[in-house]
Design a protein around this motif. Structure first.
Motif: not given
Length: 194
Positions: A2-5, A45-51, A53-55, A163-168
């Protein structure tokens, strides 16, 4: 994830910065995501890439035969995406200002490629990298990034999976809010000049 994660991963690695930043797009922001810091821990880095890839939808994932990322920022996440998808990962670079396939890397004619970036703001670098891939004979079938800073407005001409869309908010140099205009801008990215 999730985005918060995802944001928790950036905070834990001290990769979510606040101040006055000059982005590689030429725009200014009060926030900067230093993807190099979030990716310096191989397990993270591996956790983020797996997440990430799942998108990508399964039917599209099965067609990808190579991951290509632009140097410098996309190299680590591109490599980890190659691992997550179990395909080769290469990068393109700009030795003279224009992306090129170098270092003995090849893209075969018709090879179905996933472009992977760390951060997409305007999409200019992504589109330039895709032009290079196409010129080498590859077919870009999708793009992915850790962070979409465009607030969902970027059009890369292929399906795009962040993985995440941020609106800064970002600002042109002539539209800076007073709190940013009062402080010097820092250019923290890989294209910063010493």
């Amino acid at each position: 994830m999730q985005d918060e994660e995802v944001l928790a991963e950036f905070r834990a690695s001290k990769a979510l910065l606040e101040g006055h930043f000059l982005l590689s797009s030429g725009r200014h922001s009060a926030h900067y995501l230093q993807c190099a810091r979030v990716l310096m821990d191989p397990a993270r880095a591996a956790r983020l890439a797996i997440a990430l890839a799942q998108r990508i939808p399964r039917e599209l994932r099965k067609d990808i035969v190579k991951v290509v990322s632009p140097a410098m920022g996309g190299v680590i996440i591109g490599h980890e995406m190659g691992r997550a998808l179990e395909v080769e990962a290469i990068f393109v670079e700009r030795p003279t200002g224009t992306f090129e396939v170098r270092r003995g890397f090849t893209i075969e004619p018709g090879e179905k490629v996933l472009l992977v970036e760390d951060v997409v703001t305007t999409g200019l670098s992504s589109r330039e990298a895709m032009d290079c891939i196409r010129a080498a004979g590859g077919k870009v079938i999708a793009a992915a990034a850790l962070v979409d800073r465009s607030a969902g407005s970027v059009d890369l001409g292929v399906p795009f999976f962040p993985l995440i869309a941020i609106n800064f908010p970002t600002y042109a140099p002539d539209e800076l809010p007073p709190e940013l205009a009062a402080t010097p801008a820092i250019k923290p990215g890989s294209r910063a000049k010493p």
